[in-house]
Design an enzyme around this catalytic site. Sequence first.
Site, PDB file in Angstrom:
ATOM      1  N   HIS A  45      33.172  74.785  -6.936  1.00 57.48           N
ATOM      2  CA  HIS A  45      32.750  73.848  -7.980  1.00 57.48           C
ATOM      3  C   HIS A  45      32.998  74.390  -9.377  1.00 57.48           C
ATOM      4  CE1 HIS A  45      30.957  71.254  -4.999  1.00 57.48           C
ATOM      5  NE2 HIS A  45      30.194  72.233  -4.553  1.00 57.48           N
ATOM      6  N   ASN A  97      29.250  79.209 -12.448  1.00 59.37           N
ATOM      7  CA  ASN A  97      29.547  77.775 -12.373  1.00 59.37           C
ATOM      8  C   ASN A  97      28.753  77.013 -13.424  1.00 59.37           C
ATOM      9  OD1 ASN A  97      28.079  75.151 -10.848  1.00 59.37           O
ATOM     10  ND2 ASN A  97      30.305  75.088 -10.959  1.00 59.37           N
ATOM     11  N   ASP A 147      27.129  72.523 -16.120  1.00 58.47           N
ATOM     12  CA  ASP A 147      28.338  73.210 -15.658  1.00 58.47           C
ATOM     13  C   ASP A 147      29.150  73.747 -16.834  1.00 58.47           C
ATOM     14  OD1 ASP A 147      27.489  72.035 -13.232  1.00 58.47           O
ATOM     15  OD2 ASP A 147      29.565  71.972 -12.522  1.00 58.47           O
ATOM     16  N   GLU A 152      31.032  81.968  -2.115  1.00 57.47           N
ATOM     17  CA  GLU A 152      30.438  80.820  -1.445  1.00 57.47           C
ATOM     18  C   GLU A 152      31.378  79.630  -1.625  1.00 57.47           C
ATOM     19  OE1 GLU A 152      26.392  78.063  -1.649  1.00 57.47           O
ATOM     20  OE2 GLU A 152      27.377  78.749  -3.489  1.00 57.47           O
ATOM     21  N   ASP A 195      28.793  82.453  -6.646  1.00 59.55           N
ATOM     22  CA  ASP A 195      28.074  81.227  -6.343  1.00 59.55           C
ATOM     23  C   ASP A 195      28.935  80.002  -6.637  1.00 59.55           C
ATOM     24  OD1 ASP A 195      25.415  79.925  -5.734  1.00 59.55           O
ATOM     25  OD2 ASP A 195      25.702  79.159  -7.770  1.00 59.55           O
TER      26      ASP A 195
END
Length: 501
Positions: free
Chosen positions: A210, A103, A175, A243, A206
């Site tokens: 996002h 991410n 990011d 996640e 992870d």
Amino acid sequence: MITDKSDFIPRVCYEIFVRSFCDSNGDGIGDLNGIYSKLDYLADLGVEALWLTPVHPSPSYHKYDVTNYYEIEPEFGTLDDFRKLLHGAHERGIKIYLDLIINHTSVLHPWFLEATKGPENAYRNFYWWMTQPQIEELGIQERETSDDSQEVYPWHENAGDPEKYYGLFYKGMPDLNYHSEELRGEIEKIIRYWLLDIGVDGFRLDAARHIYPEWEKDRSIEFWQFFSKVIKDTKPDAFTVAEVWAQTEEVAPYFKYLDATFHFDLSFALQRIVAQERDEQIVDKLVASYALFQKYNPLFVDAIMLTNHDQDRVASVFGNNADKIKLAASILLTLPGQPYMYYGEEIGMLGTKPDPYIREPFLWSDEGAETTRWINPQFTTNNTVRPLSEQTKDPSSVFNHYRHLIKLRKSEPALSQIIAPNLFALHLQDDQLLAYVRPHADKSLIVIHNLSQWKKPFYLPEQKADFVHIVFSSHAHDGPELTQMEIHPLSTLVLAASTGR
């Protein structure tokens, strides 16, 4: 994504925060050789897969801001140490999943250092860049909420640069921007390196929800389609567990391309019902979630847990009440799915945020030679938690409770089923009793948990009246058959039919 029910899926998994687990060289920091030295312990406990928190070079103590995806953090060891650990784990039938952080990177990653040189740099499009007017024109909020409900300011200054860069979690974690095909190509190389060249068994992913920022979050699922194809083309039996810290409705679509996601709704529900001593129709809600997951993947894997490295430790949630700690373990390990234990839960480790204090050293023994010393622990000390060396000798310890439950889960087909979860509620007309059936063609089981601090009578439905054979009890009974329909406080009964059906 799993496409064959015969694929081996580990039945019990174990998360290791590498820095805190076991120190092999006396420098106070957990390392790969320390984990290697404890493989027999983990195998004896019944663990079949290890999720290692990030092992790549990083400037932080937690290593979630990577600077090199192809190397091992020197504090933890070398690539040869990792290969030795992987080989030793495989010899014991234990798989290893790497925490893959894609991410974001560290601001010290060479990609980002190049990107900061200006808009014309070849790596600029690996990250998100906007001027303040662009941010305002698009209506992108300066303030967002991260997974753990903290307010964050995701746009950060790059000195002398008219554009800001986006980093949801922290200014030191910019990011990545997967509009970049060049970046996707780099991710493919990383995946192939670890799966083929090194030989890991899969990845914990992870911050999966996002991967794209909030204003383009609908594209995140498309990214995982790309990712899943790379996995399938590289190593079809590699396992992916993501996640996705969100409610069930938002989690479900991720099963279309990923094998498993962590069930956060269940995690917090388990904590609540044990702490408050009342059920909240948790089984009915679970069954409903299964139906939703199955729409996207009939072979979905529900990754269940009590807590992980981002949550207050479950023993602290229950005020270090050993009976409640055991009860929570009993519920987790008798539900369908693939359970993940956070290191130290099996000895009742304590800890509440801030984050370093939910990641304190594992207590091996009073001498402490293997116990890490990177932090001065505030919660898990020899004054609050008995070390493993003591608990192994005590049949009533939290550790031995976990050990017996894991053995039970692995020995009873009704409990060990992962794909196509076998579960339905058994309503005993008392919201302090949590009960359910784990049906199986050869031997079905009834599981009853008393959430209260009082002995409780219960009455089984007529068609289940012969379920009186005690398969497991967290409280001693005089014989193998249940003579009185009652359950002791904060305890668990697992029953089978006396005929063995």
